[in-house]
Structure formats: C-alpha cells, structure tokens
Design an enzyme around this catalytic site. Structure first.
Site, PDB file in Angstrom:
ATOM      1  N   SER A 139      -4.772   1.400   0.568  1.00 18.31           N
ATOM      2  CA  SER A 139      -4.654   1.385  -0.690  1.00 18.31           C
ATOM      3  C   SER A 139      -3.447   1.619  -1.444  1.00 18.31           C
ATOM      4  O   SER A 139      -2.454   2.339  -0.802  1.00 18.31           O
ATOM      5  CB  SER A 139      -5.720   2.705  -0.991  1.00 18.31           C
ATOM      6  OG  SER A 139      -5.388   2.851  -2.615  1.00 18.31           O
ATOM      7  N   VAL A 189       0.812  -1.116  -0.035  1.00 21.77           N
ATOM      8  CA  VAL A 189       0.157  -0.009   0.160  1.00 21.77           C
ATOM      9  C   VAL A 189       0.943   1.164  -0.080  1.00 21.77           C
ATOM     10  O   VAL A 189       2.048   1.117   0.380  1.00 21.77           O
ATOM     11  CB  VAL A 189      -1.008  -0.033   1.150  1.00 21.77           C
ATOM     12  CG1 VAL A 189      -1.998  -1.204   1.453  1.00 21.77           C
ATOM     13  CG2 VAL A 189       0.045   0.197   2.503  1.00 21.77           C
ATOM     14  N   GLU A 190       0.233   2.525  -0.252  1.00 23.39           N
ATOM     15  CA  GLU A 190       0.991   3.638  -0.228  1.00 23.39           C
ATOM     16  C   GLU A 190       1.368   3.920   1.054  1.00 23.39           C
ATOM     17  O   GLU A 190       0.886   3.669   2.051  1.00 23.39           O
ATOM     18  CB  GLU A 190      -0.125   4.651  -0.740  1.00 23.39           C
ATOM     19  CG  GLU A 190       0.607   6.081  -1.092  1.00 23.39           C
ATOM     20  CD  GLU A 190       1.337   6.156  -2.449  1.00 23.39           C
ATOM     21  OE1 GLU A 190       1.962   7.046  -2.296  1.00 23.39           O
ATOM     22  OE2 GLU A 190       1.046   5.458  -3.217  1.00 23.39           O
ATOM     23  N   ILE A 191       2.833   4.362   1.197  1.00 24.53           N
ATOM     24  CA  ILE A 191       3.292   4.579   2.628  1.00 24.53           C
ATOM     25  C   ILE A 191       3.062   6.163   2.743  1.00 24.53           C
ATOM     26  O   ILE A 191       3.127   7.104   1.710  1.00 24.53           O
ATOM     27  CB  ILE A 191       4.898   4.183   2.754  1.00 24.53           C
ATOM     28  CG1 ILE A 191       5.753   5.070   1.570  1.00 24.53           C
ATOM     29  CG2 ILE A 191       4.914   2.778   2.468  1.00 24.53           C
ATOM     30  CD1 ILE A 191       7.191   4.935   1.851  1.00 24.53           C
TER      31      ILE A 191
END
Length: 60
Positions: free
Chosen positions: A51, A22-24
């Site tokens: 996400s 997922v987006e960090i």
C-alpha cells in the site's frame, strides 16, 4: 534522544522511498551512546500490505 544517521544511510532511505510506489519499511540497527542513537545498519523489509498509505512488515 537524537537519532544519528550517516549520509549514506539517509540517501539510501530517500532513494528507496522515491523509487517505491508503496510505503517502505525496515529496521535500523545501531548503538546508543549517551543521549544519541547511532545507526550502523539498515534492513529494509517488504511491505506485505503493498500500500502507498500503510505498511505491515513481512514477518519472515
């Protein structure tokens, strides 16, 4: 303004990004000196959207 990162900070960000599905997200803390901002600390924060395309930082 130029953002100045230590190699260890950049490597930590890249490692987390490569390992995460997922987006960090997180915050960069440091000091401004002239036209440069020097990062002294990184705090990663949970992406509560979980996400790979968007992020929202967990407020807690």
């Amino acid at each position: 303004m130029m953002l100045m990162l230590k190699n260890e900070h950049l490597n930590e960000i890249l490692k987390r990004a490569e390992e995460s599905p997922v987006e960090i997200c997180g915050l960069l803390f440091g000091k401004k000196k002239g036209t440069c901002a020097f990062v002294e600390e990184i705090k990663f924060i949970k992406n509560r959207l979980d996400s790979p395309y968007a992020f929202e930082m967990e407020p807690l």
